[in-house]
Motif scaffolding. Structure first.
Motif, mmCIF file in Angstrom:
data_model
loop_
_atom_site.group_PDB
_atom_site.id
_atom_site.type_symbol
_atom_site.label_atom_id
_atom_site.label_comp_id
_atom_site.label_asym_id
_atom_site.label_seq_id
_atom_site.Cartn_x
_atom_site.Cartn_y
_atom_site.Cartn_z
ATOM 1 N N ASN A 42 0.812 -1.219 0.000
ATOM 2 C CA ASN A 42 0.000 0.000 0.000
ATOM 3 C C ASN A 42 0.848 1.273 0.000
ATOM 4 N N TRP A 43 2.126 1.146 -0.321
ATOM 5 C CA TRP A 43 3.032 2.291 -0.344
ATOM 6 C C TRP A 43 2.511 3.333 -1.320
ATOM 7 N N PHE A 44 2.433 4.567 -0.885
ATOM 8 C CA PHE A 44 1.893 5.609 -1.742
ATOM 9 C C PHE A 44 2.944 6.612 -2.175
ATOM 10 N N GLY A 45 4.183 6.416 -1.782
ATOM 11 C CA GLY A 45 5.257 7.349 -2.138
ATOM 12 C C GLY A 45 5.829 7.063 -3.520
ATOM 13 N N SER A 46 6.833 7.796 -3.854
ATOM 14 C CA SER A 46 7.500 7.676 -5.149
ATOM 15 C C SER A 46 8.412 6.454 -5.180
ATOM 16 N N THR A 47 8.585 5.871 -6.364
ATOM 17 C CA THR A 47 9.535 4.766 -6.496
ATOM 18 C C THR A 47 10.969 5.289 -6.481
ATOM 19 N N LYS A 48 11.140 6.599 -6.507
ATOM 20 C CA LYS A 48 12.481 7.186 -6.356
ATOM 21 C C LYS A 48 13.060 6.792 -5.008
ATOM 22 N N THR A 49 12.191 6.527 -4.045
ATOM 23 C CA THR A 49 12.634 6.070 -2.731
ATOM 24 C C THR A 49 13.463 4.806 -2.886
ATOM 25 N N LEU A 50 13.033 3.919 -3.772
ATOM 26 C CA LEU A 50 13.770 2.681 -4.017
ATOM 27 C C LEU A 50 15.129 2.984 -4.628
ATOM 28 N N ASP A 51 15.193 3.903 -5.585
ATOM 29 C CA ASP A 51 16.463 4.267 -6.220
ATOM 30 C C ASP A 51 17.462 4.808 -5.202
ATOM 31 N N VAL A 52 16.988 5.675 -4.335
ATOM 32 C CA VAL A 52 17.851 6.267 -3.307
ATOM 33 C C VAL A 52 18.303 5.189 -2.320
ATOM 34 N N THR A 53 17.395 4.298 -1.971
ATOM 35 C CA THR A 53 17.724 3.212 -1.043
ATOM 36 C C THR A 53 18.784 2.301 -1.636
ATOM 37 N N MET A 54 18.669 1.972 -2.914
ATOM 38 C CA MET A 54 19.656 1.106 -3.556
ATOM 39 C C MET A 54 21.019 1.800 -3.647
ATOM 40 N N ALA A 55 21.026 3.093 -3.927
ATOM 41 C CA ALA A 55 22.287 3.841 -3.961
ATOM 42 C C ALA A 55 22.947 3.817 -2.582
ATOM 43 N N SER A 56 22.152 3.975 -1.549
ATOM 44 C CA SER A 56 22.666 3.935 -0.181
ATOM 45 C C SER A 56 23.202 2.546 0.159
ATOM 46 N N GLN A 73 35.564 -9.169 -3.452
ATOM 47 C CA GLN A 73 34.387 -9.977 -3.182
ATOM 48 C C GLN A 73 33.183 -9.140 -2.764
ATOM 49 N N ILE A 74 33.133 -7.912 -3.210
ATOM 50 C CA ILE A 74 32.001 -7.045 -2.907
ATOM 51 C C ILE A 74 30.800 -7.499 -3.728
ATOM 52 N N PRO A 75 29.681 -7.804 -3.085
ATOM 53 C CA PRO A 75 28.478 -8.117 -3.863
ATOM 54 C C PRO A 75 28.079 -6.869 -4.668
ATOM 55 N N GLU A 76 27.664 -7.078 -5.885
ATOM 56 C CA GLU A 76 27.287 -5.951 -6.740
ATOM 57 C C GLU A 76 25.787 -5.966 -6.994
ATOM 58 N N ILE A 77 25.173 -4.799 -6.858
ATOM 59 C CA ILE A 77 23.753 -4.655 -7.165
ATOM 60 C C ILE A 77 23.661 -4.063 -8.564
ATOM 61 N N THR A 78 23.121 -4.829 -9.475
ATOM 62 C CA THR A 78 22.986 -4.401 -10.865
ATOM 63 C C THR A 78 21.591 -3.852 -11.103
ATOM 64 N N THR A 79 21.521 -2.683 -11.715
ATOM 65 C CA THR A 79 20.234 -2.108 -12.091
ATOM 66 C C THR A 79 19.816 -2.699 -13.427
ATOM 67 N N LEU A 80 18.625 -3.215 -13.488
ATOM 68 C CA LEU A 80 18.083 -3.784 -14.717
ATOM 69 C C LEU A 80 17.049 -2.796 -15.241
ATOM 70 N N ARG A 81 17.477 -2.001 -16.180
ATOM 71 C CA ARG A 81 16.639 -0.913 -16.680
ATOM 72 C C ARG A 81 15.255 -1.409 -17.120
ATOM 73 N N GLY A 82 14.244 -0.741 -16.609
ATOM 74 C CA GLY A 82 12.868 -1.083 -16.952
ATOM 75 C C GLY A 82 12.309 -2.264 -16.177
#
Length: 89
Positions: A42-56, A73-82
């Protein structure tokens, strides 16, 4: 007495973000799935919150491993566009 001002949405617990990806390491996880699992369906905020969280989260991973003997051995978070994100180990 209760404060009459509207409450701001709370940030997800710090452990929820990596857990949502680490349980599916190597798999593509959609933005919608992450938003529903980490925040709330039921989250009503922007999905930009997710982008900022992933950057953090990326920054925290890099900082945490920077002082170790095997920084490769740093785990990498890959952005999958779209689509969303993937945790690569």
């Amino acid at each position: 007495m209760r404060d009459p001002r509207p409450r701001r949405p709370r940030a997800p617990p710090a452990r929820s973000q990596p857990a949502a990806l680490s349980t599916r390491a190597g798999e593509a996880v959609s933005r919608e799935t992450l938003m529903a699992e980490v925040w709330d369906e039921n989250w009503f905020g922007s999905t930009k919150t997710l982008d900022v969280t992933m950057a953090s989260l990326r920054h925290r991973l890099t900082t945490a491993v920077a002082g170790t003997a095997r920084p490769a051995q740093i785990p990498e978070i890959t952005t999958l566009r779209g689509h969303g994100y993937r945790l690569d180990r």
